[in-house]
Design an enzyme around this catalytic site. Structure first.
Site, PDB file in Angstrom:
ATOM      1  N   LYS A 186       0.499  -0.955  -0.130  1.00 59.81           N
ATOM      2  CA  LYS A 186       0.028   0.104  -0.073  1.00 59.81           C
ATOM      3  C   LYS A 186       0.614   1.311  -0.074  1.00 59.81           C
ATOM      4  CE  LYS A 186      -3.518   2.936   0.996  1.00 59.81           C
ATOM      5  NZ  LYS A 186      -3.583   3.169   1.911  1.00 59.81           N
ATOM      6  N   ASP A 319     -12.793   1.166   3.449  1.00 63.36           N
ATOM      7  CA  ASP A 319     -11.578   1.918   4.782  1.00 63.36           C
ATOM      8  C   ASP A 319     -12.537   1.999   6.188  1.00 63.36           C
ATOM      9  OD1 ASP A 319      -9.887   3.753   4.585  1.00 63.36           O
ATOM     10  OD2 ASP A 319     -10.631   5.697   3.652  1.00 63.36           O
TER      11      ASP A 319
HETATM   12 ZN   LIG Z   1      -7.681   3.832   4.228  1.00 64.06          ZN
END
Ligand SMILES: [Zn+2]
Length: 408
Positions: A186, A319
């Site tokens: 990420k 998220d």
């Molecule tokens: Zn995130």
């Protein structure tokens, strides 16, 4: 151990709904999924009847951070033993809500996955990144702290320091994350909302840095996921070979065309944008984020709609990063319908499309297909008509992960 699920409707994850369907789980594998006519006889099976049977769902953008506030810095300044212990409960909530797989893009997931895979605690399959890669002054550098404190706290919280500058450090950063157990890399390719001084419009990392990260990750057979809001960050990430864009706020036709052309997946995370825009203040969101979230929220829905129109592949992601809201993962599907997807297409984003976000690390799951992993849920009601039934964990009556019953 054989389980036979008889359902009014079978939602395969990709493709049409089958009326009157049967799914047979033999140990950890699906050995039949299809119409009742044609199903094998299973005299010794544990038989379950349900309204709907469908694949276990995926959240492709979550964070096991173990804090209650909408403030990422709290995750760094709380003892990691506490945040990890809370995350055990969060993982159980996700599984209980029908989410058998979580792609965790920053947090303690790589470590939590060890205990879950050992069978010590129940939880979904977690495909984690560990820490995340950011440039100095980027989205995952904690700007209010001296840089060395930010680095040290990141190591304490998530096992690694992700702040890297220059192609060599970027490449070494990928290797450090892999060393900690990353199944996806990420990165932050633009500024963000939940960080103090950076601008979501502006790109982060140079071309050379992005290319070094993608080159190293690709060679090690992991895919790169890029947090991006602004257009320039999205275009640079696509050009460098990043395969999933997270958020995608300032999406336009040119970006969407480039995504479709390069098989880049969008993970929209509409849930968190709506939550923070409406309730951020009561969740302890820092002052600096309030103005940024208002502007982001306005553009974000439009950006997702453009991606939908252009046929960009979408994978479900919320998220969710705080302990109070794990288990609400299913709310994202209804929000995707609000952005133009049909209920069945929204279900596909949370099932068949999930493994696509892991590239070579993908498991054989996400669909009710013979030979695939027996990650399966039973649901009260018909999500193919009203996807909002998946938002309530009470409607998820049975959860099987690798054929093992975790609920029901
Ligand atoms: Zn995130």
């Amino acid at each position: 151990m054989t389980t036979r699920i008889e359902a009014t409707r079978l939602i395969p994850g990709r493709g049409d709904v089958v009326d009157n369907g049967v799914v047979v789980l033999d140990d950890d594998v699906i050995t039949y999924a299809g119409p009742t006519d044609g199903a094998p006889s299973t005299p010794d099976a544990d038989v379950v009847s349900t309204d709907t049977v469908m694949p276990g769902m995926w959240d492709c953008h979550g964070h096991f951070m173990g804090v209650y506030e909408a403030d990422v810095e709290k995750a760094l300044t709380t003892r990691p033993q506490i945040t990890t212990a809370r995350s055990v409960g969060d993982a159980m909530k996700a599984l209980d809500a029908g989410f058998t797989s979580i792609r965790e893009v920053g947090g303690v997931g790589v470590f939590l996955a060890v205990a879950i895979n050992e069978g010590q605690v129940p939880g979904p399959n977690i495909y984690g990144s560990g820490a995340t890669l950011s440039m100095t002054a980027g989205h995952a550098d904690f700007h209010s702290l001296p840089l060395e404190h930010s680095r040290a706290l990141s190591i304490a919280a998530w096992g690694e320091d992700g702040v890297v500058d220059g192609p060599d450090q970027a490449r070494a950063g990928v290797r450090r994350l892999l060393r900690a157990g990353a199944r996806v890399i990420k990165i932050h390719a633009s500024g963000g909302v939940m960080s103090q001084i950076d601008d979501p419009h502006l790109p982060q990392f140079s071309k050379e840095e992005l290319e070094a990260i993608v080159d190293e990750a690709t060679r090690m057979e992991v895919l790169v996921a890029a947090h991006t809001h602004g257009k320039r960050g999205m275009m640079a990430a696509i050009e460098a070979g990043v395969k999933t864009l997270e958020h995608g706020t300032y999406m336009d036709d040119e970006v969407a065309d480039a995504m479709a052309e390069n098989d880049v997946i969008l993970v929209p995370t509409r849930f968190i944008v709506e939550l923070l825009a409406s309730k951020g203040e009561s969740l302890g969101m820092p002052e600096y984020a309030k103005k940024k979230i208002r502007e982001t929220a306005e553009h974000h829905r439009n950006g997702i709609s453009i991606a939908v129109e252009k046929g960009v592949t979408i994978a479900n992601g919320t998220d969710i990063f705080s302990s109070g809201i794990w288990g609400r993962n299913g709310e994202e599907l209804g929000l995707m319908v609000g952005c133009g997807l049909t209920p069945l297409a929204a279900i596909e984003t949370a099932t068949a499309n999930g493994p696509l976000t892991l590239g070579p690390q993908a498991p054989n799951s996400g669909q009710l297909v013979e030979g695939m992993d027996a990650d399966v849920i039973c649901v009260t009601g018909d999500p193919s008509a009203d996807v909002s039934v998946l938002a309530d964990p009470n409607n998820v009556t049975h959860v099987y992960k690798a054929g093992v019953k975790h609920k029901g």
